[in-house]
Design an enzyme around this catalytic site. Structure first.
Site, PDB file in Angstrom:
ATOM      1  CD  GLU A 199      17.295 -19.248 -25.355  1.00  0.00           C
ATOM      2  OE1 GLU A 199      16.547 -18.606 -26.113  1.00  0.00           O
ATOM      3  OE2 GLU A 199      16.954 -20.322 -24.820  1.00  0.00           O
TER       4      GLU A 199
ATOM      5  CD  GLU B 114      15.394 -22.567 -32.968  1.00  0.00           C
ATOM      6  OE1 GLU B 114      15.082 -21.450 -32.551  1.00  0.00           O
ATOM      7  OE2 GLU B 114      15.516 -23.537 -32.198  1.00  0.00           O
TER       8      GLU B 114
ATOM      9  CB  THR C 262      18.234 -23.919 -17.990  1.00  0.00           C
ATOM     10  OG1 THR C 262      18.491 -23.577 -19.360  1.00  0.00           O
ATOM     11  CG2 THR C 262      17.206 -25.041 -17.937  1.00  0.00           C
TER      12      THR C 262
ATOM     13  CG  ASP D 221      21.023 -25.382 -24.574  1.00  0.00           C
ATOM     14  OD1 ASP D 221      20.830 -26.554 -24.211  1.00  0.00           O
ATOM     15  OD2 ASP D 221      20.118 -24.655 -25.009  1.00  0.00           O
TER      16      ASP D 221
ATOM     17  CD  GLU E 255      11.658 -29.015 -22.928  1.00  0.00           C
ATOM     18  OE1 GLU E 255      11.370 -28.077 -22.164  1.00  0.00           O
ATOM     19  OE2 GLU E 255      12.420 -28.878 -23.904  1.00  0.00           O
TER      20      GLU E 255
END
Ligand code: DMJ
Length: 576
Positions: free
Chosen positions: A391, A370, A474, A277, A137
Site C-alpha cells: 500500500e 500491521e 485492488t 478499504d 480473494e
C-alpha cells in the site's frame, strides 16, 4: 534463463486519462533523477525476479512460496486450494503466484515469460475442484489476474505473439465466474464469503462477510461481463453493491461486517482499513471504468463521510456508523492505500499529508507495522507484523505521478532498501513477523509479485503507461479504460453535462470523470496546479491544512465545494 524448473511452458483521473502526462519530458530525462530512476528500476527488477524465480523453483505450481524453508504453501486460509489437472491427486495448487505475476511480467517487458506462463496455465489450470475458496480473494487475485492477462495477451500494442493464444485465460475466467455465481443466491443478493468451486455454497456455511467482501467485486465481474457478453456477473456484483449501499447509515457510513442472509450489520464500527478499504476504491474505480454516474454519486457521498467522520488531521480513525463517534484510534498498514485513492480524485494535498505520516512510520520501524494504537502510542500486541504489503509503494507511485516531486523517488528508494535489507533471503522475500525484532516469517504472499514490486517498478519507470489508459484493480492488475465499456451492459448511461478537454479522442475517452470541470469555477493560476487535475482546485493556505478561519481553506478538487475550518482547526469538507 530465468526459470530453473522446466515447466513447459476516481482523480487525478488525468493520470489515467492523459497519456501525455506519463511521457517523460526532455528535462526529466536529462536530470540526475533520471539516472537514479533507471538505477532503482533495475533494483526493483532484481527484487521481482528474485521473488519470482524462487517461487518457480521451490513452490510452483503451488500457490505461494515459503522463502525460509524453500518450500510452498497451498493452505492459504483466505483462498483454499485449487487443483491442477495432470498432477497427482495430492498435488494441490492453483499456481496463484504465477497468475498474480502475469501483468507484472508484461509491465517489466518480459513477454517471453508471460507467454510461457499463459501457455502453461491454459493447459493445466482447472477450477473443477472440491475446494472451498474465499470469494473476495479469489475474485481479486485469480479472476482479476486472469482477466487482466487475457486483455494484455490480446492487446496488439503489447506485441505479444498472439497466434497461439485462443482466449484460454478468458475461458478459465468465465468458468471461474460461473462457479462463484451461486454465492450470490441469498435473499439479499449479498454474496457468501466462501464457496466450494465444485459443489457451490456448502451446508451451514457462515453467513458473515465483510463490506469489502461484497462491495469490491464489480471491477472484475463487470469486466468479465463486458468481455463475454454475459451480463450475469456484472448484475450480481452490482446488485450486491447497491444492497450494501442501501444499508448505509444516515451519515453515509457503513460498518465492517454483516450477515448476508438478513442484511444486518454485525460490526458497526468501521474505518478505511481492513474489511472496508477496497469498497471505497471500487466505487471510484468502477466509475472510471464503466462511466456510470451512480458509482460516482455513491463514491462522492462515501468519500465525504470518510473525510468528515474518520479523518483527524492526516490520520484516520474508526467510527460508529450510527453516530459518527470515534471508536478505535488505530493506524493500520492497509490504510496506506488511501492517499493513492485521493490522488485519483485529485485531493492531492490531503493525500500528501497522510502519505507523509505513513512514511514517518515506515522510517521509524523500517517497514509499516500491521496495526499501531494511536491513543496508546504503541504497537498492537499481536499485530506487529509486515507481510510485504504494497500500500505505501502504491500511494507513493500515485503521488509521484501527480506531482513529479522527486521526494517520492527518495521514498521509493528507501522502501526498496528496507525490503532488501530486512526481508530478502536466499529463497525469496520473507514477511516480517515482528517489526520490533525484524524476525521473519516463512511466507512470500502473492501480492508481493502482483503489487509491491509492480508499483515500485512503475514509480521508477512508467513507460508501460505511456499512450495507454489503465486503471489498476485492488490487486494491482491493469484493466484498460475503454469508451466501449461505458456504453455496454447492463445499462447505458454516459453523462453529457460535462466539459471535455480539447483534443480528446473519442475512442480513448477514458474516464469521463477525468475531464470533469466544475462549471461555475474558473481555474486559479499560480498555485502550480495543472488545469487537468481539477479545474476548481484551490489549495488550503497551509500545507498541513491547519486553519484559524474559513478564509484559510481552499476549494475541494473533487467536489468543487469550498472547504471550511473545523473546531479542531483543520480545513475540510465539514459542512455538507
Ligand atoms: C491486497 O491483496 C489487496 O490490495 C487487497 O485489497 C488488500 N490488501 C492486500 C495486500 O496488502
Amino acid at each position: 534463463m530465468m526459470l530453473s524448473r522446466n515447466y513447459g511452458t476516481c482523480l487525478i483521473l488525468f493520470l489515467l486519462a492523459s497519456s501525455t502526462l506519463f511521457a517523460p519530458s526532455i528535462s526529466q530525462l536529462d536530470s540526475p533523477w533520471a539516472a537514479k530512476k533507471r538505477h532503482m528500476r533495475e533494483e526493483v527488477r532484481k527484487m521481482f525476479y528474485h521473488a519470482y524465480e524462487n517461487y518457480m523453483k521451490h513452490a510452483f505450481p503451488h500457490d505461494e512460496l515459503k522463502p525460509l524453508t524453500k518450500s510452498f504453501t497451498d493452505s492459504l486460509s483466505e483462498l483454499g486450494n485449487l487443483k491442477l489437472e495432470h498432477l497427482p491427486n495430492n498435488y494441490n495448487g492453483s499456481a496463484l503466484s504465477l497468475i498474480e505475476s502475469l501483468s507484472s511480467l508484461v509491465i517489466m517487458g518480459n513477454n517471453t515469460e508471460f507467454e510461457r506462463a499463459v501457455r502453461w496455465l491454459s493447459e493445466n489450470l482447472t477450477f473443477n475442484v472440491d475446494a472451498r475458496i474465499n470469494l473476495f480473494e479469489c475474485n481479486i487475485r485469480v479472476l482479476g489476474g486472469l482477466i487482466s492477462a487475457h486483455i494484455l495477451a490480446t492487446d496488439s500494442t503489447n506485441r505479444l505473439v498472439q497466434g497461439s493464444y485462443k482466449n484460454q485465460l478468458l475461458n478459465l475466467a468465465e468458468d471461474l465466474g460461473r462457479r462463484i455465481l451461486p454465492a450470490f443466491a441469498t435473499p439479499t443478493g449479498l454474496p457468501y464469503a466462501w464457496i466450494n468451486l465444485k459443489y457451490g455454497v456448502i451446508e451451514n456455511e457462515t453467513t458473515e462477510t465483510s463490506t469489502s467482501g461484497c462491495g469490491s467485486l464489480i471491477l472484475e465481474m463487470g469486466a468479465l461481463s463486458r468481455l463475454t457478453g454475459d451480463p450475469r456477473y456484472e448484475s450480481a456484483a452490482l446488485r450486491a453493491l447497491r444492497k450494501l449501499w442501501s444499508m448505509r447509515s444516515s451519515l453515509n457510513l457503513l460498518g465492517t461486517t454483516l450477515d448476508v442472509t438478513t442484511g444486518e450489520w454485525i460490526e458497526y464500527s468501521s474505518g478505511i482499513g481492513a474489511g472496508v478499504d477496497s469498497f471505497y476504491e471500487y466505487l471510484c474505480k468502477a466509475y472510471i471504468l464503466f462511466g456510470k454516474e451512480d458509482y460516482w454519486r455513491m463514491f462522492q457521498s462515501a468519500y465525504l463521510a470518510v473525510q468528515k467522520y474518520f479523518r483527524h488531521g492526516p490520520w484516520y480513525h474508526e467510527a460508529d456508523m450510527r453516530t459518527g463517534k470515534a471508536t478505535y484510534w488505530q493506524l493500520t498498514s492497509l490504510q496506506a492505500f488511501w492517499p493513492g485513492l485521493q490522488v485519483l480524485v485529485g485531493d492531492i494535498a490531503a493525500a500528501n499529508s497522510s502519505h507523509r505520516e505513513f512514511v514517518n512510520v515506515w522510517k521509524k520501524y523500517g517497514v509499516i507495522p500491521e496495526r499501531y494504537l494511536l491513543d496508546h502510542q504503541m504497537l498492537h500486541p499481536t499485530e506487529k507484523y509486515y507481510p510485504l504489503r504494497p500500500e505505501l509503494a502504491e500511494s507513493t507511485f500515485y503521488l509521484y505521478q501527480a506531482t513529479k516531486d522527486p521526494w517520492y523517488i527518495q521514498v521509493g528508494e528507501s522502501i526498496v532498501n528496507s525490503l532488501n535489507s530486512y526481508t530478502k533471503v536466499e529463497g525469496g522475500f520473507a514477511s516480517v513477523r515482528d517489526v520490533t525484532t525484524m524476525q521473519l516469517e516463512d511466507h512470500q504472499h502473492s501480492f508481493f509479485l502482483a503489487e509491491t514490486c509492480k508499483y515500485l517498478y512503475l514509480l521508477f519507470d512508467d513507460s508501460f503507461l505511456v499512450d495507454r489508459n489503465y486503471i489498476f484493480t485492488t490487486e494491482g492488475h491493469p484493466l484498460p479504460i475503454l469508451s466501449s465499456w461505458h456504453e455496454k451492459l447492463p445499462e447505458t448511461y454516459i453523462p453529457t453535462n460535462w466539459t471535455y478537454a480539447k483534443g480528446e479522442q473519442q475512442t480513448r475517452r477514458a474516464s469521463a470523470m477525468s475531464r470533469q470541470v466544475c462549471p461555475a469555477m474558473a481555474l486559479k493560476s499560480g498555485y502550480g496546479v495543472q488545469p487537468m487535475e481539477s479545474a476548481c482546485h484551490i489549495p488550503d493556505t497551509r500545507a498541513d491544512h491547519r486553519c484559524f478561519g474559513d478564509e484559510e481553506c481552499g476549494v475541494d478538487s473533487t467536489t468543487c465545494r469550498r472547504r471550511s475550518c473545523s473546531m479542531a482547526g483543520y480545513c475540510g469538507l465539514w459542512i455538507l
